[in-house]
Design a protein around this motif. Structure first.
Motif, PDB file in Angstrom:
ATOM      1  N   THR A   2       0.828  -1.204   0.000  1.00 12.43           N
ATOM      2  CA  THR A   2       0.000   0.000   0.000  1.00 12.43           C
ATOM      3  C   THR A   2       0.859   1.250   0.000  1.00 12.43           C
ATOM      4  O   THR A   2       0.561   2.213  -0.707  1.00 12.43           O
ATOM      5  CB  THR A   2      -0.938   0.001   1.215  1.00 12.43           C
ATOM      6  OG1 THR A   2      -1.731  -1.179   1.177  1.00 12.43           O
ATOM      7  CG2 THR A   2      -1.844   1.204   1.226  1.00 12.43           C
ATOM      8  N   ILE A   3       1.935   1.226   0.761  1.00 10.37           N
ATOM      9  CA  ILE A   3       2.833   2.387   0.820  1.00 10.37           C
ATOM     10  C   ILE A   3       3.494   2.622  -0.528  1.00 10.37           C
ATOM     11  O   ILE A   3       3.576   3.762  -0.997  1.00 10.37           O
ATOM     12  CB  ILE A   3       3.883   2.190   1.935  1.00 10.37           C
ATOM     13  CG1 ILE A   3       3.195   2.193   3.294  1.00 10.37           C
ATOM     14  CG2 ILE A   3       4.941   3.277   1.878  1.00 10.37           C
ATOM     15  CD1 ILE A   3       4.077   1.756   4.442  1.00 10.37           C
ATOM     16  N   ALA A   4       3.947   1.545  -1.177  1.00 11.00           N
ATOM     17  CA  ALA A   4       4.585   1.695  -2.490  1.00 11.00           C
ATOM     18  C   ALA A   4       3.605   2.262  -3.510  1.00 11.00           C
ATOM     19  O   ALA A   4       3.961   3.136  -4.314  1.00 11.00           O
ATOM     20  CB  ALA A   4       5.111   0.349  -2.968  1.00 11.00           C
ATOM     21  N   PHE A  80     -15.807  -2.702  -7.209  1.00 11.48           N
ATOM     22  CA  PHE A  80     -14.365  -2.608  -7.011  1.00 11.48           C
ATOM     23  C   PHE A  80     -13.743  -1.482  -7.836  1.00 11.48           C
ATOM     24  O   PHE A  80     -12.957  -0.688  -7.320  1.00 11.48           O
ATOM     25  CB  PHE A  80     -13.676  -3.939  -7.339  1.00 11.48           C
ATOM     26  CG  PHE A  80     -12.188  -3.888  -7.156  1.00 11.48           C
ATOM     27  CD1 PHE A  80     -11.635  -4.020  -5.900  1.00 11.48           C
ATOM     28  CD2 PHE A  80     -11.340  -3.676  -8.233  1.00 11.48           C
ATOM     29  CE1 PHE A  80     -10.276  -3.966  -5.705  1.00 11.48           C
ATOM     30  CE2 PHE A  80      -9.972  -3.612  -8.058  1.00 11.48           C
ATOM     31  CZ  PHE A  80      -9.441  -3.757  -6.787  1.00 11.48           C
ATOM     32  N   THR A  81     -14.073  -1.400  -9.106  1.00  8.62           N
ATOM     33  CA  THR A  81     -13.458  -0.385  -9.968  1.00  8.62           C
ATOM     34  C   THR A  81     -13.813   1.023  -9.505  1.00  8.62           C
ATOM     35  O   THR A  81     -12.944   1.895  -9.440  1.00  8.62           O
ATOM     36  CB  THR A  81     -13.889  -0.589 -11.430  1.00  8.62           C
ATOM     37  OG1 THR A  81     -13.614  -1.935 -11.798  1.00  8.62           O
ATOM     38  CG2 THR A  81     -13.144   0.333 -12.350  1.00  8.62           C
ATOM     39  N   ALA A  82     -15.085   1.253  -9.176  1.00  7.75           N
ATOM     40  CA  ALA A  82     -15.496   2.576  -8.695  1.00  7.75           C
ATOM     41  C   ALA A  82     -14.795   2.906  -7.376  1.00  7.75           C
ATOM     42  O   ALA A  82     -14.356   4.043  -7.158  1.00  7.75           O
ATOM     43  CB  ALA A  82     -17.006   2.630  -8.528  1.00  7.75           C
ATOM     44  N   MET A  83     -14.680   1.918  -6.495  1.00  9.90           N
ATOM     45  CA  MET A  83     -13.997   2.143  -5.219  1.00  9.90           C
ATOM     46  C   MET A  83     -12.516   2.446  -5.449  1.00  9.90           C
ATOM     47  O   MET A  83     -11.944   3.305  -4.772  1.00  9.90           O
ATOM     48  CB  MET A  83     -14.159   0.922  -4.316  1.00  9.90           C
ATOM     49  CG  MET A  83     -15.570   0.735  -3.797  1.00  9.90           C
ATOM     50  SD  MET A  83     -15.806  -0.829  -2.927  1.00  9.90           S
ATOM     51  CE  MET A  83     -14.809  -0.574  -1.474  1.00  9.90           C
ATOM     52  N   LEU A  84     -11.901   1.756  -6.392  1.00 14.47           N
ATOM     53  CA  LEU A  84     -10.490   2.001  -6.694  1.00 14.47           C
ATOM     54  C   LEU A  84     -10.289   3.414  -7.225  1.00 14.47           C
ATOM     55  O   LEU A  84      -9.324   4.088  -6.854  1.00 14.47           O
ATOM     56  CB  LEU A  84      -9.973   0.966  -7.703  1.00 14.47           C
ATOM     57  CG  LEU A  84      -8.494   1.024  -8.050  1.00 14.47           C
ATOM     58  CD1 LEU A  84      -7.644   0.793  -6.796  1.00 14.47           C
ATOM     59  CD2 LEU A  84      -8.160  -0.008  -9.116  1.00 14.47           C
ATOM     60  N   ILE A  93      -6.069  -0.378   2.064  1.00 17.22           N
ATOM     61  CA  ILE A  93      -6.229  -0.183   3.512  1.00 17.22           C
ATOM     62  C   ILE A  93      -7.641  -0.597   3.934  1.00 17.22           C
ATOM     63  O   ILE A  93      -7.831  -1.239   4.970  1.00 17.22           O
ATOM     64  CB  ILE A  93      -5.944   1.285   3.892  1.00 17.22           C
ATOM     65  CG1 ILE A  93      -4.486   1.618   3.592  1.00 17.22           C
ATOM     66  CG2 ILE A  93      -6.285   1.557   5.347  1.00 17.22           C
ATOM     67  CD1 ILE A  93      -4.142   3.084   3.702  1.00 17.22           C
ATOM     68  N   PHE A  94      -8.634  -0.248   3.119  1.00 14.69           N
ATOM     69  CA  PHE A  94     -10.032  -0.612   3.374  1.00 14.69           C
ATOM     70  C   PHE A  94     -10.179  -2.125   3.509  1.00 14.69           C
ATOM     71  O   PHE A  94     -10.746  -2.618   4.481  1.00 14.69           O
ATOM     72  CB  PHE A  94     -10.898  -0.076   2.224  1.00 14.69           C
ATOM     73  CG  PHE A  94     -12.338  -0.447   2.290  1.00 14.69           C
ATOM     74  CD1 PHE A  94     -13.210   0.230   3.136  1.00 14.69           C
ATOM     75  CD2 PHE A  94     -12.846  -1.455   1.489  1.00 14.69           C
ATOM     76  CE1 PHE A  94     -14.550  -0.101   3.185  1.00 14.69           C
ATOM     77  CE2 PHE A  94     -14.183  -1.791   1.531  1.00 14.69           C
ATOM     78  CZ  PHE A  94     -15.037  -1.114   2.381  1.00 14.69           C
ATOM     79  N   PHE A  95      -9.639  -2.877   2.546  1.00 12.76           N
ATOM     80  CA  PHE A  95      -9.739  -4.335   2.609  1.00 12.76           C
ATOM     81  C   PHE A  95      -8.870  -4.907   3.730  1.00 12.76           C
ATOM     82  O   PHE A  95      -9.229  -5.909   4.346  1.00 12.76           O
ATOM     83  CB  PHE A  95      -9.385  -4.963   1.265  1.00 12.76           C
ATOM     84  CG  PHE A  95     -10.476  -4.844   0.245  1.00 12.76           C
ATOM     85  CD1 PHE A  95     -11.732  -5.365   0.484  1.00 12.76           C
ATOM     86  CD2 PHE A  95     -10.252  -4.207  -0.959  1.00 12.76           C
ATOM     87  CE1 PHE A  95     -12.751  -5.256  -0.444  1.00 12.76           C
ATOM     88  CE2 PHE A  95     -11.261  -4.089  -1.899  1.00 12.76           C
ATOM     89  CZ  PHE A  95     -12.517  -4.614  -1.638  1.00 12.76           C
ATOM     90  N   VAL A  99      -9.920  -7.443   6.910  1.00 12.85           N
ATOM     91  CA  VAL A  99      -9.213  -8.655   7.341  1.00 12.85           C
ATOM     92  C   VAL A  99      -9.020  -8.626   8.860  1.00 12.85           C
ATOM     93  O   VAL A  99      -9.186  -9.643   9.536  1.00 12.85           O
ATOM     94  CB  VAL A  99      -7.872  -8.818   6.595  1.00 12.85           C
ATOM     95  CG1 VAL A  99      -7.026  -9.915   7.213  1.00 12.85           C
ATOM     96  CG2 VAL A  99      -8.106  -9.100   5.125  1.00 12.85           C
ATOM     97  N   VAL A 100      -8.693  -7.462   9.403  1.00 15.97           N
ATOM     98  CA  VAL A 100      -8.534  -7.332  10.860  1.00 15.97           C
ATOM     99  C   VAL A 100      -9.867  -7.576  11.562  1.00 15.97           C
ATOM    100  O   VAL A 100      -9.935  -8.313  12.557  1.00 15.97           O
ATOM    101  CB  VAL A 100      -7.963  -5.938  11.227  1.00 15.97           C
ATOM    102  CG1 VAL A 100      -8.012  -5.700  12.726  1.00 15.97           C
ATOM    103  CG2 VAL A 100      -6.543  -5.799  10.722  1.00 15.97           C
ATOM    104  N   ILE A 101     -10.946  -6.983  11.056  1.00 14.63           N
ATOM    105  CA  ILE A 101     -12.276  -7.190  11.648  1.00 14.63           C
ATOM    106  C   ILE A 101     -12.668  -8.657  11.568  1.00 14.63           C
ATOM    107  O   ILE A 101     -13.168  -9.245  12.534  1.00 14.63           O
ATOM    108  CB  ILE A 101     -13.321  -6.301  10.944  1.00 14.63           C
ATOM    109  CG1 ILE A 101     -13.058  -4.837  11.267  1.00 14.63           C
ATOM    110  CG2 ILE A 101     -14.736  -6.702  11.335  1.00 14.63           C
ATOM    111  CD1 ILE A 101     -13.837  -3.861  10.396  1.00 14.63           C
ATOM    112  N   MET A 102     -12.416  -9.278  10.415  1.00 11.70           N
ATOM    113  CA  MET A 102     -12.768 -10.681  10.212  1.00 11.70           C
ATOM    114  C   MET A 102     -11.976 -11.579  11.170  1.00 11.70           C
ATOM    115  O   MET A 102     -12.543 -12.492  11.779  1.00 11.70           O
ATOM    116  CB  MET A 102     -12.460 -11.050   8.756  1.00 11.70           C
ATOM    117  CG  MET A 102     -12.803 -12.443   8.358  1.00 11.70           C
ATOM    118  SD  MET A 102     -12.604 -12.709   6.580  1.00 11.70           S
ATOM    119  CE  MET A 102     -10.928 -12.242   6.277  1.00 11.70           C
ATOM    120  N   THR A 103     -10.700 -11.297  11.329  1.00  9.12           N
ATOM    121  CA  THR A 103      -9.868 -12.094  12.227  1.00  9.12           C
ATOM    122  C   THR A 103     -10.354 -11.978  13.666  1.00  9.12           C
ATOM    123  O   THR A 103     -10.450 -12.981  14.383  1.00  9.12           O
ATOM    124  CB  THR A 103      -8.396 -11.645  12.124  1.00  9.12           C
ATOM    125  OG1 THR A 103      -7.966 -11.769  10.766  1.00  9.12           O
ATOM    126  CG2 THR A 103      -7.496 -12.466  13.020  1.00  9.12           C
TER     127      THR A 103
END
Length: 153
Positions: A2-4, A80-84, A93-95, A99-103
């Motif tokens: 994400t940073i890159a 996905f495309t509109a969100m991107l 970061i959103f996804f 993953v953190v919420i799901m975990t």
């Protein structure tokens, strides 16, 4: 990753001249991420539901699970495309937050099923600290049936 992508594309989404090695690296990192998901969380949406439902309701619950999974996949693919375009690098970061919420949800609310036969899953749910509050125990069933028997005589 994400940073890159954030450093390269910024908030306007225009990287200017992008070196070939950098583009290859970004695509490679995305492939590693997708492969990691395919080996970890990806199949769990199919595996876990087949293990957690008691035999009496398993087939109905599996069909609901498949329907929800397919519907969710459809909506993610549509947006996905509109969100991107709107979130830019923030979409990753959103996804990642999901993953953190799901975990966290899985860790707190799903019982361990390793080594437990399907026939005993109802007992696992009854003993769970959270879900057990919503299920009646075997003792409650026995007392209810004894009360009903006494009332009918």
């Amino acid at each position: 990753m994400t940073i890159a992508i954030a450093v390269t594309f910024g908030t306007d989404g225009n990287p200017g001249h992008l070196p070939k090695w950098y583009a290859i690296t970004i695509v490679g990192v995305i492939c590693v991420y997708v492969s990691g998901f395919a080996w970890s969380w990806g199949p769990l949406g199919w595996l876990v539901p087949s293990e957690i439902f008691p035999l009496e309701i398993r087939s109905a619950c599996q069909s609901i699970t498949v329907g929800v999974n397919m519907t969710s996949t459809f909506f993610i693919a549509q947006f996905f495309t509109a969100m991107l375009c709107h979130f830019k690098f923030g979409l990753f970061i959103f996804f990642g937050c999901f993953v953190v919420i799901m975990t966290t949800f899985i860790y707190n609310f799903f019982p361990e099923t390793k080594g437990i036969p399907l026939e005993e899953m109802h007992m696992v749910w009854r003993q769970h600290p959270y879900w057990g509050k919503f299920l009646e125990s075997e003792n409650d069933k026995i007392q209810t049936s004894k009360t009903e028997t006494k009332a009918s005589t």
